[in-house]
Design a protein around this motif. Structure first.
Motif, PDB file in Angstrom:
ATOM      1  N   ALA A   1       0.845  -1.198   0.000  1.00  0.00           N
ATOM      2  CA  ALA A   1       0.000   0.000   0.000  1.00  0.00           C
ATOM      3  C   ALA A   1       0.880   1.247   0.000  1.00  0.00           C
ATOM      4  O   ALA A   1       1.995   1.252   0.528  1.00  0.00           O
ATOM      5  N   GLU A   2       0.373   2.289  -0.597  1.00  0.00           N
ATOM      6  CA  GLU A   2       1.172   3.508  -0.778  1.00  0.00           C
ATOM      7  C   GLU A   2       1.684   4.061   0.543  1.00  0.00           C
ATOM      8  O   GLU A   2       2.842   4.483   0.646  1.00  0.00           O
ATOM      9  N   GLU A   3       0.831   4.048   1.579  1.00  0.00           N
ATOM     10  CA  GLU A   3       1.248   4.588   2.869  1.00  0.00           C
ATOM     11  C   GLU A   3       2.391   3.776   3.478  1.00  0.00           C
ATOM     12  O   GLU A   3       3.347   4.328   4.041  1.00  0.00           O
ATOM     13  N   GLN A   4       2.303   2.449   3.367  1.00  0.00           N
ATOM     14  CA  GLN A   4       3.342   1.585   3.919  1.00  0.00           C
ATOM     15  C   GLN A   4       4.682   1.779   3.192  1.00  0.00           C
ATOM     16  O   GLN A   4       5.749   1.809   3.808  1.00  0.00           O
ATOM     17  N   VAL A   5       4.609   1.901   1.883  1.00  0.00           N
ATOM     18  CA  VAL A   5       5.836   2.086   1.097  1.00  0.00           C
ATOM     19  C   VAL A   5       6.496   3.403   1.464  1.00  0.00           C
ATOM     20  O   VAL A   5       7.729   3.480   1.626  1.00  0.00           O
ATOM     21  N   LYS A   6       5.705   4.453   1.623  1.00  0.00           N
ATOM     22  CA  LYS A   6       6.265   5.755   1.993  1.00  0.00           C
ATOM     23  C   LYS A   6       6.952   5.699   3.346  1.00  0.00           C
ATOM     24  O   LYS A   6       8.025   6.283   3.549  1.00  0.00           O
ATOM     25  N   LEU A   7       6.355   4.978   4.303  1.00  0.00           N
ATOM     26  CA  LEU A   7       6.968   4.856   5.622  1.00  0.00           C
ATOM     27  C   LEU A   7       8.331   4.168   5.541  1.00  0.00           C
ATOM     28  O   LEU A   7       9.302   4.589   6.179  1.00  0.00           O
ATOM     29  N   LYS A   8       8.401   3.102   4.763  1.00  0.00           N
ATOM     30  CA  LYS A   8       9.654   2.370   4.615  1.00  0.00           C
ATOM     31  C   LYS A   8      10.715   3.218   3.906  1.00  0.00           C
ATOM     32  O   LYS A   8      11.889   3.183   4.260  1.00  0.00           O
ATOM     33  N   MET A   9      10.267   3.964   2.918  1.00  0.00           N
ATOM     34  CA  MET A   9      11.204   4.837   2.201  1.00  0.00           C
ATOM     35  C   MET A   9      11.763   5.922   3.125  1.00  0.00           C
ATOM     36  O   MET A   9      12.975   6.188   3.135  1.00  0.00           O
ATOM     37  N   ASP A  10      10.882   6.529   3.914  1.00  0.00           N
ATOM     38  CA  ASP A  10      11.324   7.570   4.844  1.00  0.00           C
ATOM     39  C   ASP A  10      12.317   7.008   5.854  1.00  0.00           C
ATOM     40  O   ASP A  10      13.323   7.655   6.181  1.00  0.00           O
ATOM     41  N   LEU A  11      12.055   5.798   6.349  1.00  0.00           N
ATOM     42  CA  LEU A  11      12.949   5.163   7.318  1.00  0.00           C
ATOM     43  C   LEU A  11      14.328   4.914   6.713  1.00  0.00           C
ATOM     44  O   LEU A  11      15.360   5.162   7.354  1.00  0.00           O
ATOM     45  N   PHE A  12      14.353   4.443   5.465  1.00  0.00           N
ATOM     46  CA  PHE A  12      15.635   4.167   4.828  1.00  0.00           C
ATOM     47  C   PHE A  12      16.442   5.451   4.627  1.00  0.00           C
ATOM     48  O   PHE A  12      17.640   5.499   4.945  1.00  0.00           O
ATOM     49  N   TYR A  13      15.808   6.491   4.115  1.00  0.00           N
ATOM     50  CA  TYR A  13      16.535   7.722   3.818  1.00  0.00           C
ATOM     51  C   TYR A  13      16.994   8.442   5.083  1.00  0.00           C
ATOM     52  O   TYR A  13      17.987   9.176   5.059  1.00  0.00           O
ATOM     53  N   ARG A  14      16.307   8.225   6.210  1.00  0.00           N
ATOM     54  CA  ARG A  14      16.762   8.812   7.467  1.00  0.00           C
ATOM     55  C   ARG A  14      18.084   8.190   7.927  1.00  0.00           C
ATOM     56  O   ARG A  14      18.897   8.850   8.577  1.00  0.00           O
ATOM     57  N   ASN A  15      18.294   6.925   7.583  1.00  0.00           N
ATOM     58  CA  ASN A  15      19.488   6.202   8.040  1.00  0.00           C
ATOM     59  C   ASN A  15      20.564   6.055   6.967  1.00  0.00           C
ATOM     60  O   ASN A  15      21.685   5.642   7.274  1.00  0.00           O
ATOM     61  N   SER A  16      20.225   6.365   5.724  1.00  0.00           N
ATOM     62  CA  SER A  16      21.161   6.089   4.635  1.00  0.00           C
ATOM     63  C   SER A  16      22.440   6.917   4.725  1.00  0.00           C
ATOM     64  O   SER A  16      23.527   6.431   4.406  1.00  0.00           O
ATOM     65  N   ALA A  17      22.335   8.158   5.186  1.00  0.00           N
ATOM     66  CA  ALA A  17      23.529   9.014   5.276  1.00  0.00           C
ATOM     67  C   ALA A  17      24.552   8.426   6.247  1.00  0.00           C
ATOM     68  O   ALA A  17      25.759   8.415   5.976  1.00  0.00           O
TER      69      ALA A  17
END
Length: 457
Positions: A403-419
């Motif tokens: 679902a779009e909301e779930q994918v956005k949450l996972k994307m936000d989590l990854f980009y917060r930690n990617s740096a």
């Protein structure tokens, strides 16, 4: 390290290896081999100034200050007595090599590396140096026609006050004061130069076989800048090793970036063990293992499995014999800096790390349009693999995780930690994952089979 163990053969190898690993000695050790007549206008002085890692030349070693605790005193005494003649090259090989050994054992050479200029000149010196375990990683031989070298040598001039070397054609000082005090050095006549070159050619053919596979010949009959950059490129290169290489590959990227597919392709071609962290947790629960029973409550409540438990499951898999022998490709972990540090503390350090970068819109397109047929279990994608009939399309279901909301949450989590992850894995290779998967695989493959690029500071 293995090379040093074989050379030194310490009684207790463990402290020796620990001390070796503590050394900051990633800078290369270079042996610069030239005939005496090639300096100063074949590019050698420029190399000295740039590759100045504890650089010692034969002349500098022989003229070393006579300290009571140094072998240099013995050389100095012999020079004063006149037993060495006009040339420092007549210093006995045993004494000269001992001077080199003492200098290269000092802290700056060990930590920063070194350049050995003009040594060895003979086969005897080469063998003595190798016997003591002095092994350069790169050997550069500057070569030029004898006629060019004789012409260069005839034009040499020395400033007696500063010791600087000039040339009547290539490097004439603009100051008239310096011009007036320049002197022609001894032994630079055409006949004497030709005799020295003849001796050099007799010796160098016996020195060259001492350094197979690490010797590079560079033409010195070209501009100094060209000589320098050819030498720089060679020194910064990594030699291929015959030691076995066990790939430990880590794939990082947001959900939907293609990590699972790339891991499967790597595992298929190179027989690596495909380790998916999420799959390991599911298998542990399905097999009702001890860890699985502890994981199941978190699955039922749709909560994240604690890092300590996750790492125990991961360690159990990576410690198996197939992972140790064949190597592995890991994906799905680490998701943040804490997990990455835990992974490193357990000794599972990847030797290749790849970040798969895919734009947000492409991720959304890949995941939110995925569907599954509840009757057959067949997977479809509304854009890339649409169902063949309207009947099948009518019964397709979407996984709640897509679902779009779930994918956005996972994307936000990854980009917060990617740096933080990119900073930790400084030698990681970043790839564009938004292209044909087999093109991405080719880039990953080249990053595995080739040495890692060395970053220029």
């Amino acid at each position: 390290m293995l090379e040093q163990l074989l050379i030194h053969q310490p009684e207790d190898p463990i402290p020796f290896m620990i001390q070796h690993l503590h050394r900051d000695n990633d800078n290369g050790n270079v042996a610069l081999q030239t005939s005496e007549q090639q300096s100063p206008h074949c590019g050698e002085p420029d190399l000295k100034r740039v590759f100045l890692y504890g650089h010692r030349s034969q002349k500098a070693l022989s003229a070393k200050e006579a300290h009571p605790d140094h072998t240099g005193r013995r050389a100095g005494e012999r020079l004063l007595k006149g037993t060495l003649g006009a040339h420092v090259t007549t210093v006995p090989s045993a004494l000269l090599v001992q001077l080199i050994q003492e200098r290269l054992a000092e802290e700056d050479c060990i930590k920063r590396g070194w350049i050995l200029d003009g040594i060895p000149e003979t086969r005897e010196q080469a063998l003595r140096i190798q016997t003591l375990g002095i092994a350069p990683r790169h050997v550069i031989m500057l070569s030029a026609p004898d006629t060019v070298l004789i012409e260069r040598n005839l034009g040499k001039r020395i400033d007696p006050q500063t010791g600087e070397i000039y040339h009547t054609t290539f490097d004439w000082p603009p100051e008239s004061e310096i011009q007036n005090r320049l002197m022609a050095p001894e032994d630079i006549s055409e006949l004497e130069t030709a005799q020295k070159l003849l001796e050099y050619h007799r010796n160098i053919v016996r020195v060259i076989p001492s350094y197979p596979k690490i010797l590079k010949v560079i033409s010195a009959d070209q501009p100094c800048v060209d000589v320098f950059y050819q030498a720089l490129t060679y020194v910064q290169s990594n030699h291929r090793t015959n030691a076995p290489f066990t790939p430990r590959v880590l794939l990082l990227g947001p959900v939907g970036s293609g990590k699972s597919l790339q891991a499967a392709l790597l595992a298929q071609k190179y027989r690596l063990v495909n380790v998916c962290c999420g799959q390991l947790l599911k298998e542990a629960v399905a097999d009702r293992t001890t860890f699985g029973e502890r994981i199941q409550p978190f699955f039922e409540k749709e909560m994240a499995v604690p890092d300590s438990l996750l790492m125990k499951v991961l360690s159990q898999r990576l410690d198996q014999q197939d992972c140790i022998q064949k190597g592995w490709v890991l994906h799905g972990v680490p998701r943040d800096l804490d997990q990455a540090h835990l992974l490193n503390s357990l000794g599972y350090n990847p030797n290749r790390v790849f970040f798969l970068n895919v734009p947000f819109d492409s991720i959304m397109e890949r995941l939110t349009l995925r569907r599954i047929d509840p009757v057959t279990g067949e997977r479809y994608h509304l854009m890339y693999k649409p169902p063949p009939t309207m009947e099948i399309q009518a019964r397709l279901l979407q996984n709640p995780k897509d679902a779009e909301e779930q994918v956005k949450l996972k994307m936000d989590l990854f980009y917060r930690n990617s740096a933080d992850l990119e900073q930790l894995y400084g030698s990681a290779i970043t790839l564009n994952g938004d292209q044909d998967p087999y093109t991405v695989f080719e880039y990953i493959e080249s990053g595995i089979i080739n040495p890692l690029p060395k970053k220029i500071p």
